[in-house]
Structures are given as structure tokens and as C-alpha cells.
Enzyme design. Structure first.
Site, mmCIF file in Angstrom:
data_model
loop_
_atom_site.group_PDB
_atom_site.id
_atom_site.type_symbol
_atom_site.label_atom_id
_atom_site.label_comp_id
_atom_site.label_asym_id
_atom_site.label_seq_id
_atom_site.Cartn_x
_atom_site.Cartn_y
_atom_site.Cartn_z
ATOM 1 N N ARG A 26 0.852 -1.183 0.000
ATOM 2 C CA ARG A 26 0.000 0.000 0.000
ATOM 3 C C ARG A 26 0.894 1.241 0.000
ATOM 4 O O ARG A 26 1.918 1.286 0.685
ATOM 5 C CB ARG A 26 -0.925 0.027 1.222
ATOM 6 C CG ARG A 26 -2.108 -0.929 1.142
ATOM 7 C CD ARG A 26 -3.098 -0.522 0.059
ATOM 8 N NE ARG A 26 -4.303 -1.354 0.061
ATOM 9 C CZ ARG A 26 -4.450 -2.476 -0.614
ATOM 10 N NH1 ARG A 26 -3.426 -2.939 -1.336
ATOM 11 N NH2 ARG A 26 -5.590 -3.134 -0.583
ATOM 12 N N GLU B 184 -4.428 7.476 -5.553
ATOM 13 C CA GLU B 184 -4.674 6.635 -6.728
ATOM 14 C C GLU B 184 -6.020 7.000 -7.350
ATOM 15 O O GLU B 184 -6.996 7.152 -6.624
ATOM 16 C CB GLU B 184 -4.652 5.153 -6.334
ATOM 17 C CG GLU B 184 -3.302 4.698 -5.799
ATOM 18 C CD GLU B 184 -3.272 3.221 -5.400
ATOM 19 O OE1 GLU B 184 -4.296 2.530 -5.607
ATOM 20 O OE2 GLU B 184 -2.238 2.765 -4.897
ATOM 21 N N HIS C 159 -1.364 -0.088 -9.794
ATOM 22 C CA HIS C 159 -1.992 -0.923 -8.765
ATOM 23 C C HIS C 159 -2.720 -2.109 -9.413
ATOM 24 O O HIS C 159 -3.898 -2.369 -9.141
ATOM 25 C CB HIS C 159 -2.964 -0.110 -7.918
ATOM 26 C CG HIS C 159 -3.254 -0.762 -6.580
ATOM 27 N ND1 HIS C 159 -3.720 -0.078 -5.491
ATOM 28 C CD2 HIS C 159 -3.138 -2.064 -6.168
ATOM 29 C CE1 HIS C 159 -3.893 -0.900 -4.464
ATOM 30 N NE2 HIS C 159 -3.543 -2.119 -4.862
#
Length: 342
Positions: free
Chosen positions: A259, A288, A307
Site C-alpha cells: 500500500r 490513486e 496498482h
């Protein structure tokens, strides 16, 4: 037995509601966007255990999220876009289980869920192989300067700079859950030496792969590559920051597929700009999607991915199905894959 499907379009929101009168359980999927759940084996299984309402857009407000799940016994959460805070749980008196597709629960107030009597489950392990492979890909891309070389060649250049060989180098793993362990196995196959720091040391696994447990300071000092595999929590936010980077050598590569907030992003950028860190491979970020013109996007010693380390057909199907089975298990009184608040 009769099944009736009703499809409606309301602005940008398309949703499908299937009514089966002989079921008592109601399960909501409030955020299947971009859609992965619709048309999957998991959707078929979900319709076997209850009335299903699947929304293929993200709720834009907390009020809209509450409307979508009103009266639901179970929720399957697809995207971390949704926030499940104390106010949410106080307004969902019927809710028995919140099933997360994935492992991250930083968008869920676990203590509030526990106080409300709501079981929170996730899908551990299903993405371990995929994320570990992606970790190695970022590691190698950074070590071999593949994005920069590719870009230069497309511009008509023929770069001849030195690269980094991973065989014989030391990989320092921060966290040794399912993904960290699989990364260790792959790295051992490449010929890397393994050291690790973890909240839960496992001596049997260490013996299996030839891994040495060390403290964090030692890991930072000895590792040629530092790879992060801990869960985001109050204990891990910002844990890899300026002090950590000051202990790493100028040839060290940082890889983060866990993360974004676990790494102090400003300190990372500074270390990359100043040459205190050789390179980074990043799949996760503070914000993000990564905003346009973000400083990380301007650094030629950074490899970026959106991601998507765990996004493969195999992982998607297995994870979605597990998220449904977690709902079925909880509603039957035998919950599985429960995430606890501490």
C-alpha cells in the site's frame, strides 16, 4: 421456479436486480466498477444463496452507498473506493457480513464493524502468486533499467549504461505473509540471498527457503533490494521514511506492491532525486490514480504500474468466488477468512 431479471439505466448507473421469492437473504454489490463481477462464476454462485443487487458504477456519495445496500444481509465490496466507517455501520442494522474482494481493509473501520456485530472477511492468498510475480517484474525492470532503455531505443538511441544483476544480491522482505513468502520463493530461485523482518516470524518457513530474520535497521543496511509486504495499519503507515532511506545504500532498490501510505512518499522522492536510493518499482501510491505530472512520473529511476499487480483472470475469478463463499459461510453461521480489528 421462476427468475425475472429487470435491467434499468439511470444516468451513468446500470444495475441488475434479480428477484427470487424463495430466498430470504439479500446481498448487495454496490461498486462493481470497472465491472468484473457481472458474468463471472461468482455471480452465478451468489444468485444461489440469495437475492442479488449488483451496481456497475461507483456510488458517488456515502448517502448513495447507503441507499444501494439498504436492508442487505450481506455486502460484497469490489473496490476500495467505498468507505465503510462508523457512520455507515450505524445506519446498516440488517447487515451481517461485509465481504471484501482482496486483502486490504484500510477503507473499513474494523472496530466499528465489530461493535455493530458485522463480520468483515477478505480473500487472503488468492493473489499471492500474481503479486509476487509482479514484485519480481518491478524489481527486474528497475535493476535492468528496462523502461529507460526501451524509451531511449524508441528515440533512436543505443544506451550502454551498467545495470544490476540480482543473482547473489540480498533481498530484504518487510512482511512475510502469503505474498512475501511467495516472493521469497521466487527470489530464491533467481539466486538471491534472503533476509526478512515480520510481525510473525516462522522459523520453519525460514529454514525451507534459507531465510534469515533480522531487525529493520539491519535489513535496511544489508538489503540490495527492499520489498514491502505488510498490511496498511496505524502501525505501518509511514514506516519506511527518511530514516529508513538514510540507512539504505545508494545502490538499493525499493519495491512496493503493498500500500502506498506505508512509504513516506515525499521522503522517497527526495531519496530518489538525491541519489540516496538507486531506483524504485511502485505499484501503489498515496493517491490513486496517480495524478498527472506527479513527481514520481518525472523520475527516470522509477518503474510505475497502476496498482494492478494482482489483476489476472486466475486471481480475479478465484478471489470473487471466495468473496461470495465468505458471505455464504457467514450467513450460515460458520464465518471464514474473518478480519479482526486488532
Amino acid at each position: 421456479m421462476h427468475t425475472r431479471a429487470v435491467q434499468e439505466n439511470r444516468q451513468s448507473t446500470r444495475f441488475l436486480v434479480i428477484k427470487r421469492g424463495y430466498f430470504v437473504n439479500r446481498i448487495a454489490v454496490p461498486d462493481d466498477y470497472p465491472s468484473v463481477f457481472m458474468g463471472s462464476t461468482a455471480e452465478t454462485r451468489l444468485r444461489e444463496i440469495g437475492d442479488a443487487e449488483i451496481h456497475t458504477s461507483n456510488p458517488q456519495t456515502s448517502e448513495e452507498l447507503l441507499r444501494r445496500v439498504s436492508g442487505a444481509d450481506g455486502i460484497i465490496n469490489i473496490r476500495a473506493f467505498c468507505k465503510f466507517d462508523a457512520d455507515f455501520f450505524s445506519n446498516c442494522s440488517d447487515l451481517k457480513v461485509l465481504s471484501i474482494w482482496g486483502t486490504g481493509t484500510d477503507h473499513v473501520d474494523l472496530k466499528a464493524a465489530e461493535n455493530a456485530g458485522v463480520i468483515v472477511s477478505n480473500t487472503p492468498g488468492v493473489a499471492a502468486v500474481s503479486v509476487a510475480e509482479h514484485t519480481l517484474a518491478l524489481m527486474m525492470a528497475a535493476a535492468r533499467q528496462i523502461p529507460g532503455n526501451d524509451s531511449a531505443m524508441r528515440a533512436g538511441e543505443w544506451p550502454r549504461g551498467q545495470m544490476t544483476q540480482l543473482n547473489g544480491k540480498t533481498l530484504g522482505l518487510i512482511g512475510l505473509g502469503a505474498i512475501g513468502r511467495q516472493t521469497a520463493r521466487i527470489a530464491a530461485g533467481v539466486g538471491m540471498k534472503l533476509i526478512a523482518w515480520t510481525f510473525h516470524p516462522d522459523n520453519d518457513f525460514a529454514a525451507e527457503v534459507g531465510l534469515e530474520f533480522v531487525d529493520l535497521n539491519t535489513l535496511y543496511e544489508r538489503a540490495d533490494v527492499v520489498s514491502i509486504h505488510v498490511r496498511q495499519s496505524a502501525d505501518t503507515i509511514g514506516m519506511v521514511g527518511a530514516e529508513a532511506f538514510s540507512q539504505m545504500g545508494p545502490n538499493t532498490i525499493l519495491v512496493n506492491t503493498a500500500r502506498g501510505p506505508i512509504v513516506d512518499e515525499a521522503a522517497l522522492i527526495s531519496a530518489l532525486e538525491d541519489g540516496a536510493l538507486a531506483a524504485a518499482g511502485l505499484d501503489v501510491f498515496d493517491q490513486e490514480p496517480l495524478p498527472p505530472n506527479h513527481p514520481l512520473g518525472k523520475l527516470n529511476n522509477v518503474v510505475l504500474s497502476p496498482h494492478n499487480a494482482g489483476i489476472t483472470p486466475e486471481v480475479t475469478e478465484a478471489g470473487l468466488l471466495m468473496s461470495v463463499e465468505n458471505v455464504a459461510a457467514a450467513l450460515s453461521g460458520a464465518p471464514q477468512n474473518v478480519v479482526h480489528s486488532s
